[in-house]
Scaffold this active site. Structure first.
Site, PDB file in Angstrom:
ATOM      1  N   PHE A  21      32.123  53.637  40.613  1.00 46.56           N
ATOM      2  CA  PHE A  21      32.893  53.406  41.838  1.00 46.56           C
ATOM      3  C   PHE A  21      32.041  53.587  43.097  1.00 46.56           C
ATOM      4  O   PHE A  21      32.551  53.544  44.205  1.00 46.56           O
ATOM      5  CB  PHE A  21      34.159  54.273  41.853  1.00 46.56           C
ATOM      6  CG  PHE A  21      35.266  53.757  40.947  1.00 46.56           C
ATOM      7  CD1 PHE A  21      35.181  52.498  40.360  1.00 46.56           C
ATOM      8  CD2 PHE A  21      36.396  54.527  40.682  1.00 46.56           C
ATOM      9  CE1 PHE A  21      36.197  52.005  39.529  1.00 46.56           C
ATOM     10  CE2 PHE A  21      37.419  54.048  39.859  1.00 46.56           C
ATOM     11  CZ  PHE A  21      37.317  52.799  39.277  1.00 46.56           C
ATOM     12  N   ARG A  22      30.739  53.827  42.908  1.00 42.76           N
ATOM     13  CA  ARG A  22      29.719  53.613  43.953  1.00 42.76           C
ATOM     14  C   ARG A  22      29.695  54.590  45.119  1.00 42.76           C
ATOM     15  O   ARG A  22      28.927  54.371  46.057  1.00 42.76           O
ATOM     16  CB  ARG A  22      29.818  52.190  44.504  1.00 42.76           C
ATOM     17  CG  ARG A  22      29.762  51.066  43.463  1.00 42.76           C
ATOM     18  CD  ARG A  22      28.474  51.056  42.721  1.00 42.76           C
ATOM     19  NE  ARG A  22      28.271  49.838  41.932  1.00 42.76           N
ATOM     20  CZ  ARG A  22      27.414  49.754  40.918  1.00 42.76           C
ATOM     21  NH1 ARG A  22      26.693  50.812  40.568  1.00 42.76           N
ATOM     22  NH2 ARG A  22      27.255  48.642  40.264  1.00 42.76           N
ATOM     23  N   HIS A 167      28.195  51.182  26.086  1.00 38.05           N
ATOM     24  CA  HIS A 167      28.056  49.711  26.007  1.00 38.05           C
ATOM     25  C   HIS A 167      27.187  49.160  24.867  1.00 38.05           C
ATOM     26  O   HIS A 167      26.196  48.477  25.096  1.00 38.05           O
ATOM     27  CB  HIS A 167      27.602  49.123  27.346  1.00 38.05           C
ATOM     28  CG  HIS A 167      26.487  49.835  28.079  1.00 38.05           C
ATOM     29  ND1 HIS A 167      25.332  50.221  27.477  1.00 38.05           N
ATOM     30  CD2 HIS A 167      26.373  50.188  29.380  1.00 38.05           C
ATOM     31  CE1 HIS A 167      24.557  50.793  28.386  1.00 38.05           C
ATOM     32  NE2 HIS A 167      25.155  50.790  29.542  1.00 38.05           N
ATOM     33  N   ASP A 233      32.657  49.861  31.836  1.00 35.28           N
ATOM     34  CA  ASP A 233      31.383  49.756  32.566  1.00 35.28           C
ATOM     35  C   ASP A 233      31.584  48.940  33.851  1.00 35.28           C
ATOM     36  O   ASP A 233      30.751  48.100  34.197  1.00 35.28           O
ATOM     37  CB  ASP A 233      30.272  49.162  31.693  1.00 35.28           C
ATOM     38  CG  ASP A 233      28.889  49.320  32.325  1.00 35.28           C
ATOM     39  OD1 ASP A 233      28.750  50.090  33.308  1.00 35.28           O
ATOM     40  OD2 ASP A 233      27.939  48.671  31.848  1.00 35.28           O
TER      41      ASP A 233
HETATM   42  C1  NCD Z   1      25.310  49.426  35.990  1.00 34.97           C
HETATM   43  C2  NCD Z   1      25.378  49.577  37.514  1.00 34.97           C
HETATM   44  O1  NCD Z   1      25.275  48.565  38.233  1.00 34.97           O
HETATM   45  O2  NCD Z   1      25.538  50.710  37.981  1.00 34.97           O
HETATM   46  N1  NCD Z   1      24.892  48.086  35.685  1.00 34.97           N
HETATM   47  C3  NCD Z   1      25.055  47.432  34.521  1.00 34.97           C
HETATM   48  O3  NCD Z   1      24.537  46.318  34.392  1.00 34.97           O
HETATM   49  N2  NCD Z   1      25.748  47.927  33.515  1.00 34.97           N
HETATM   50  C4  NCD Z   1      24.386  50.447  35.415  1.00 34.97           C
HETATM   51  C5  NCD Z   1      24.518  50.619  33.923  1.00 34.97           C
HETATM   52  O4  NCD Z   1      25.590  50.954  33.408  1.00 34.97           O
HETATM   53  O5  NCD Z   1      23.522  50.425  33.224  1.00 34.97           O
HETATM   54 ZN    ZN Z   2      24.368  51.579  31.380  1.00 34.09          ZN
HETATM   55 ZN    ZN Z   3      27.390  51.699  33.434  1.00 31.27          ZN
END
Ligand code: NCD
Ligand code: ZN
Ligand code: ZN
Length: 367
Positions: A21-22, A167, A233
């Protein structure tokens, strides 16, 4: 449970152990308010937020700063991960949830293997030394971060602790996870999308989208009960960032609002058993992290989502609540919850927001 004659359905809220959620640092992509709002509209009532923020969450002060900042914005219940690094034994008293990045991905370099007892450790299993960096399209990105890279990473963890593998994108990894008694998640995009779709940078993600047959194989594993959980994810990036050329565009796909509705549509059309959906979206994730959620039962939190199984909608980015404003699932059929209740409080009713910011922090690992 047969679903043919059922019209209305009330389920426990879904539990998503993997979102980005950044906040803090990348609020142009998403913030905790829009992220948890999207979760609520998608039927997800508890999320665990990843620590690859700026600054990253790696000690008590960065954890508390983040908590102070995000808690007043939460529309659903939440927990927060620490980066697995120094002082894990002390940090686990605060919240025993850690992220181990073995290789590079958004905002992280990747590092050495560590372990902590009695904690939940979600592992990004790709090794930097396996990654080729010059990919120009989706198929190429898949080859640049091959399945063997994931397999090799998980092999390195065998016998070194208890891990949850994030994942998982390959069938071989599943066999290894079973051998190592690791738990693992599959994402919606590795099930519903593949590398030959015309998604361009919008399908760029780590680990990469795989071949169509692999997505089908993972789905088969899921319906046959060989997958612990689905986690989104949810990793949004802005349209501006995604509009760069393939190599420069960041990896990540927004997911949190659409995956439960797509799964419920799969239940509706008979491609997934309802009891299996409840297991992988609700019950099992709650069990993995030890929270009293994911079941409608005495002693469990009153997190509920309700569906009208005749109300099928098409996913449209403009109807979603993401800050990034896009989805790779445009036009997919979905069953969104018409009502969402978090901790006994109604957040969504008749597909509209009625109450907000009632989510609370939940320490994991409880009984
Ligand atoms: C994720 C992110 O942008 O924070 N990106 C992704 O491609 N899954 C990082 C991560 O989970 O590897
Ligand atoms: Zn990841
Ligand atoms: Zn991730």
């Amino acid at each position: 449970i047969g679903t043919k004659e059922i019209k209305g359905l009330i389920l426990p809220g879904a539990i998503d152990l993997h979102v980005h959620f950044r906040e803090p640092g990348y609020e142009e992509k998403e913030d905790f308010y829009t992220g948890t709002l999207s979760a609520a509209f998608g039927g997800v009532t508890f999320i665990m937020d990843m620590p690859n923020t700026n600054p990253p969450v790696k000690d008590i002060s960065s954890f508390q700063d983040k908590l102070r900042r995000v808690a007043p914005k939460a529309n659903v219940d939440f927990s927060l991960y620490f980066m697995l690094g120094n002082n894990a034994e002390i940090l686990k008293e605060v919240n025993p949830a850690f992220k181990l990045y073995m290789g590079e991905t958004t905002n992280v370099e990747g590092g050495e293997i560590k372990s902590v007892e009695n904690a939940f450790i979600s592992v990004h299993a790709e090794l930097s030394e396996c990654i080729r960096r010059e990919s120009k399209n989706l198929r190429d990105h898949d080859l640049a971060r091959p399945e063997s890279c994931e397999v090799k990473a998980v092999k390195m963890l065998l016998g070194k602790g208890n891990y949850h593998i994030a994942h998982v994108s390959s069938i071989d990894t599943i066999d290894l996870c079973k051998a190592g008694r690791f738990t693992y998640e599959v994402t919606p995009h590795h099930l519903f999308l593949h590398r030959d779709m015309p998604l361009g940078t919008y399908g760029k993600v780590n680990p990469p989208l795989r071949a169509k047959w692999m997505a089908e194989k993972l789905w088969e594993e899921l319906i046959n009960g060989r997958i612990d959980i689905v986690a989104s994810d949810h990793a949004p990036h802005t349209i501006e960032e995604k509009e760069q050329e393939f190599f420069a565009a960041p990896a990540g796909i927004p997911e949190v609002e659409t995956y439960v509705p797509i799964f419920m549509y799969m239940v509706k059309i008979g491609k997934l058993h309802l009891s299996r959906a409840v297991e992988i979206l609700m019950q099992r994730p709650a069990e993995l992290v030890g929270v009293k959620k994911g079941k409608i039962e005495e002693g469990y939190d009153a997190d509920l989502i309700a569906f009208n199984l005749n109300d099928i909608k098409k996913i449209r980015a403009k109807d979603l609540h993401y800050k990034c404003g896009w989805t790779p699932y445009e036009g997919f059929n979905a069953l969104f919850p018409h009502t969402v209740i978090v901790g006994g409080e109604t957040v969504v009713e008749n597909y509209e927001l009625v109450g907000e910011r009632t989510g609370k922090f939940v320490r994991i690992g409880g009984e």
